[in-house]
Every structure is written in structure tokens, then in C-alpha cells.
Design a protein around this motif. Structure first.
Motif, mmCIF file in Angstrom:
data_model
loop_
_atom_site.group_PDB
_atom_site.id
_atom_site.type_symbol
_atom_site.label_atom_id
_atom_site.label_comp_id
_atom_site.label_asym_id
_atom_site.label_seq_id
_atom_site.Cartn_x
_atom_site.Cartn_y
_atom_site.Cartn_z
ATOM 1 N N TYR A 276 43.234 33.004 41.022
ATOM 2 C CA TYR A 276 44.280 32.006 40.851
ATOM 3 C C TYR A 276 44.360 31.663 39.368
ATOM 4 N N THR A 277 45.501 31.157 38.939
ATOM 5 C CA THR A 277 45.650 30.739 37.547
ATOM 6 C C THR A 277 44.783 29.497 37.302
ATOM 7 N N LYS A 278 44.447 29.273 36.047
ATOM 8 C CA LYS A 278 43.641 28.091 35.710
ATOM 9 C C LYS A 278 44.325 26.788 36.135
ATOM 10 N N PRO A 279 45.634 26.630 35.900
ATOM 11 C CA PRO A 279 46.280 25.399 36.394
ATOM 12 C C PRO A 279 46.215 25.268 37.918
ATOM 13 N N ALA A 280 46.360 26.377 38.643
ATOM 14 C CA ALA A 280 46.280 26.322 40.109
ATOM 15 C C ALA A 280 44.881 25.888 40.549
ATOM 16 N N PRO B 140 50.304 33.141 44.408
ATOM 17 C CA PRO B 140 48.844 33.248 44.548
ATOM 18 C C PRO B 140 48.437 34.715 44.720
ATOM 19 N N PRO B 141 47.179 35.022 44.471
ATOM 20 C CA PRO B 141 46.726 36.405 44.661
ATOM 21 C C PRO B 141 46.834 36.813 46.131
ATOM 22 N N ALA B 142 47.044 38.073 46.347
ATOM 23 C CA ALA B 142 47.124 38.600 47.715
ATOM 24 C C ALA B 142 45.750 38.530 48.371
ATOM 25 N N VAL C 259 53.024 22.032 44.057
ATOM 26 C CA VAL C 259 54.049 22.836 44.731
ATOM 27 C C VAL C 259 54.947 23.520 43.698
ATOM 28 N N LEU C 260 55.319 22.792 42.663
ATOM 29 C CA LEU C 260 56.148 23.391 41.617
ATOM 30 C C LEU C 260 55.414 24.551 40.940
ATOM 31 N N TRP C 261 54.126 24.366 40.675
ATOM 32 C CA TRP C 261 53.343 25.433 40.054
ATOM 33 C C TRP C 261 53.261 26.643 40.983
ATOM 34 N N ARG C 262 53.027 26.382 42.252
ATOM 35 C CA ARG C 262 52.878 27.495 43.207
ATOM 36 C C ARG C 262 54.186 28.262 43.378
#
Length: 174
Positions: free
Chosen positions: A4-8, A69-71, A61-64
Motif C-alpha cells: 500500500y502507499t505510505k499515505p494509505a 490497493p495492491p491486488a 476514501v478520496l485517497w483510495r
């Protein structure tokens, strides 16, 4: 391994900590008999946490939406992918529904919400003695469903870490 991204990751763990704090405080404050200064302070803190959860949920939710997300691992059975998707959808629904029902319950009770003691959140409607117990029950039961969903989510993450050893948990660790 996709992560996942650091912000996520930050938003995930911040949401988790806020929800745990709000839930714990909710249990503690409702067990305090009578109407004491401590109980009133805890109710304020609980409301602040709820509003903060709601704000973080919007950002999350906006970030997602902007960052997929990774598979899931190719080795994960399709039923587990579907169960994970359903559990995540339920958790997202609850991180909105629980604070909103708490706010509506507070509004029905005629109690103002003053965020961080700085500004008052406008009431959605006039106090309503008929809606108060209904909204209180809905807020309570949504919290119980959230507790169950969080337990399921944590249990699944631990299963992936210690039984499947497929790296699913590591993708979300800071």
C-alpha cells in the motif's frame, strides 16, 4: 511484493487507533454512573474522536479512489478475496455510519457538539425525544457490528501472517 502507499498505510493505522480510542472511551464513559464532570469530559472526547474518524474516513476514501490497493496474492482462494472485499466494504460503511449515528443521537438528545472545544457543529434537526432512543440503539449496534468486523479483519490479517505466510499483513505495516 506490492505494498500500500505510505499515505494509505498512515490513514489505515490512524483510523484504527481513532476507532479503538473512541470505542474504548465509549465503553468507559457509559459505565460511569450518574452525570459527573469526568463523564461529561469523556463524552466530549468521544464526540471529538468520532468527528475526527469521519474526517479521516473522507480523506481515506478520496485517497483510495485515486490510488488502487495492491491486488490480492495469486495464491488466495477466490472465496477469501470475496470475503475480504465484503469485510472491507462493511468496514468502510461503518467508519461513516458509526460517527454519523452518534452525531444524530446527540442531536436528538439536544446536546451540542463542540469540536475540540473550538466550534459548534450545527445540529441536523431539533431535539427529538422519540428519535433519541432509536438513534442510541442504532449507534450502539453499529458499534457492536464494527467490533466484530474489526475482530474478523485482525484475525484474517494474523492468519495471512502466521498460517498462510503470504505477505498480506506486511503490505500494510509501516
Amino acid at each position: 511484493m506490492d505494498r500500500y502507499t505510505k499515505p494509505a498505510i498512515l490513514l489505515h493505522w490512524l483510523t484504527a487507533l481513532l476507532i479503538i480510542a473512541a470505542f474504548t472511551l465509549g465503553v468507559i464513559m457509559t459505565d460511569i454512573p450518574g452525570l459527573t464532570p469526568t463523564k461529561l469530559k469523556y463524552y466530549s472526547w468521544h464526540k471529538w474522536l468520532g468527528i475526527t474518524v469521519l474526517a479521516v474516513a473522507v480523506i481515506r476514501v478520496l485517497w483510495r479512489k485515486a490510488n488502487r490497493p495492491p491486488a490480492p496474492p495469486a495464491s488466495m482462494p477466490q472465496w477469501q478475496v470475496k470475503a475480504a472485499d465484503a469485510t472491507h466494504a462493511l468496514l468502510y460503511l461503518l467508519i461513516f455510519a458509526v460517527p454519523v449515528t452518534g452525531y444524530l443521537y446527540t442531536t436528538a438528545a439536544g446536546v451540542p457538539v463542540v469540536y475540540l472545544g473550538l466550534f459548534q457543529i450545527p445540529a441536523a434537526f431539533d431535539p427529538n425525544a422519540e428519535w433519541k432512543p432509536v438513534l442510541k440503539a442504532i449507534h450502539y449496534w453499529l458499534n457492536m457490528v464494527m467490533a466484530g468486523a474489526v475482530a474478523l479483519h485482525v484475525g484474517a490479517a494474523l492468519k495471512h501472517q502466521f498460517i498462510d505466510r503470504d505477505g498480506v499483513l506486511r503490505r500494510m505495516l509501516p
